[in-house]
Design a protein around this motif. Structure first.
Motif, short mmCIF file in Angstrom:
data_model
loop_
_atom_site.label_atom_id
_atom_site.label_comp_id
_atom_site.label_asym_id
_atom_site.label_seq_id
_atom_site.Cartn_x
_atom_site.Cartn_y
_atom_site.Cartn_z
N ASP A 192 7.81 1.82 3.27
CA ASP A 192 8.91 1.68 4.23
C ASP A 192 9.41 3.03 4.77
OD1 ASP A 192 10.00 2.53 1.85
OD2 ASP A 192 11.69 1.13 1.85
N TYR A 193 8.72 4.12 4.46
CA TYR A 193 9.12 5.45 4.95
C TYR A 193 8.67 5.62 6.40
CZ TYR A 193 9.38 10.59 5.21
OH TYR A 193 9.67 11.87 5.58
N ARG A 194 9.57 6.07 7.24
CA ARG A 194 9.23 6.25 8.65
C ARG A 194 9.42 7.69 9.13
NH1 ARG A 194 7.24 2.39 7.39
NH2 ARG A 194 7.45 0.26 8.17
N GLY A 195 9.73 8.60 8.22
CA GLY A 195 9.89 10.00 8.59
C GLY A 195 8.55 10.70 8.67
N GLU A 196 8.61 11.97 9.02
CA GLU A 196 7.38 12.77 9.09
C GLU A 196 6.85 13.03 7.67
OE1 GLU A 196 7.94 16.47 11.13
OE2 GLU A 196 5.84 17.08 10.92
N ILE A 232 0.85 -1.19 0.00
CA ILE A 232 0.00 0.00 0.00
C ILE A 232 0.89 1.24 0.00
CG2 ILE A 232 -1.72 1.34 1.29
CD1 ILE A 232 -2.99 -1.18 0.53
N GLU A 233 0.59 2.18 -0.86
CA GLU A 233 1.27 3.48 -0.81
C GLU A 233 0.23 4.55 -0.48
OE1 GLU A 233 2.22 5.85 -4.10
OE2 GLU A 233 0.98 4.78 -5.51
N ALA A 234 0.72 5.66 0.07
CA ALA A 234 -0.17 6.80 0.29
C ALA A 234 0.19 7.86 -0.74
CB ALA A 234 -0.01 7.33 1.71
N GLN A 235 -0.83 8.54 -1.24
CA GLN A 235 -0.62 9.61 -2.21
C GLN A 235 -1.10 10.93 -1.64
OE1 GLN A 235 -2.56 8.51 -5.86
NE2 GLN A 235 -1.09 6.88 -6.29
#
Ligand SMILES: O=c1ccn([C@H]2C[C@H](O)[C@@H](COP(=O)(O)OP(=O)(O)OP(=O)(O)O)O2)c(=O)[nH]1
Length: 145
Positions: free
Chosen positions: A85-89, A57-60
């Motif tokens: 896999d992004y964990r930043g703000e 799943i990706e967010a757009q």
């Protein structure tokens, strides 16, 4: 329904992160002071949100039509991609496409975030790819009407 874990550092009202609607959520500017954007100026706006997406799943990040119509405010890289896999703000790259200064207020809903499934693919190197009627026609090759 997939579960998205959300870490919310923003201090705005409840629900602090967003307004939920049928296809996603609106994200708010997590800023202490109003931010002004000159015509054609762009800025990275923090949201105070960190998410953990399920694999696949990706967010757009997309503009809100009201902001676009009323203020000329858009998202420069729309649709912005939030990798699973992004964990930043989560940050929002806003751009002022109007001729006037646009102000973003603390807690203002500046964009919407929708979730989509993506396919993982692997590449196979070949010497030839199949022929089609369209062939290399593109970029307006079929005309206007
Ligand atoms: O509007 C956006 C776009 C991206 N990101 C974060 C999440 C995303 O997973 C990461 C990387 O985004 P992208 O792949 O678009 O950036 P890049 O320029 O290719 O950078 P990188 O080399 O870090 O992948 O940055 C945001 O917070 N907001």
């Amino acid at each position: 329904m997939e579960i998205v874990k959300i870490l919310n550092k923003s201090t705005f009202d409840n629900p602090t992160y967003a307004t939920e609607h049928s296809s996603g959520v609106d994200l708010k500017a997590f800023i202490d002071e109003p931010i002004n954007l000159k015509p054609l100026e762009r800025k990275l706006i923090p949201t105070g949100l960190f998410i953990e997406l399920p694999i696949g799943i990706e967010a757009q990040i997309r503009p809100r039509s009201g902001m676009a119509l009323k203020k000329g405010l858009s998202i420069l890289n729309t649709p912005g991609t939030i990798d699973s896999d992004y964990r930043g703000e989560i940050g929002v790259i806003v751009v002022n496409l109007s001729n006037d200064i646009v102000t973003i207020e603390p807690g203002e809903r500046i964009c919407q975030m929708v979730f989509t499934r993506y396919e993982k693919v692997s590449f196979e190197n070949v010497n030839k790819i199949s022929e089609t009627d369209r062939g290399a026609g593109g970029f307006g090759s079929t005309g206007h009407k």
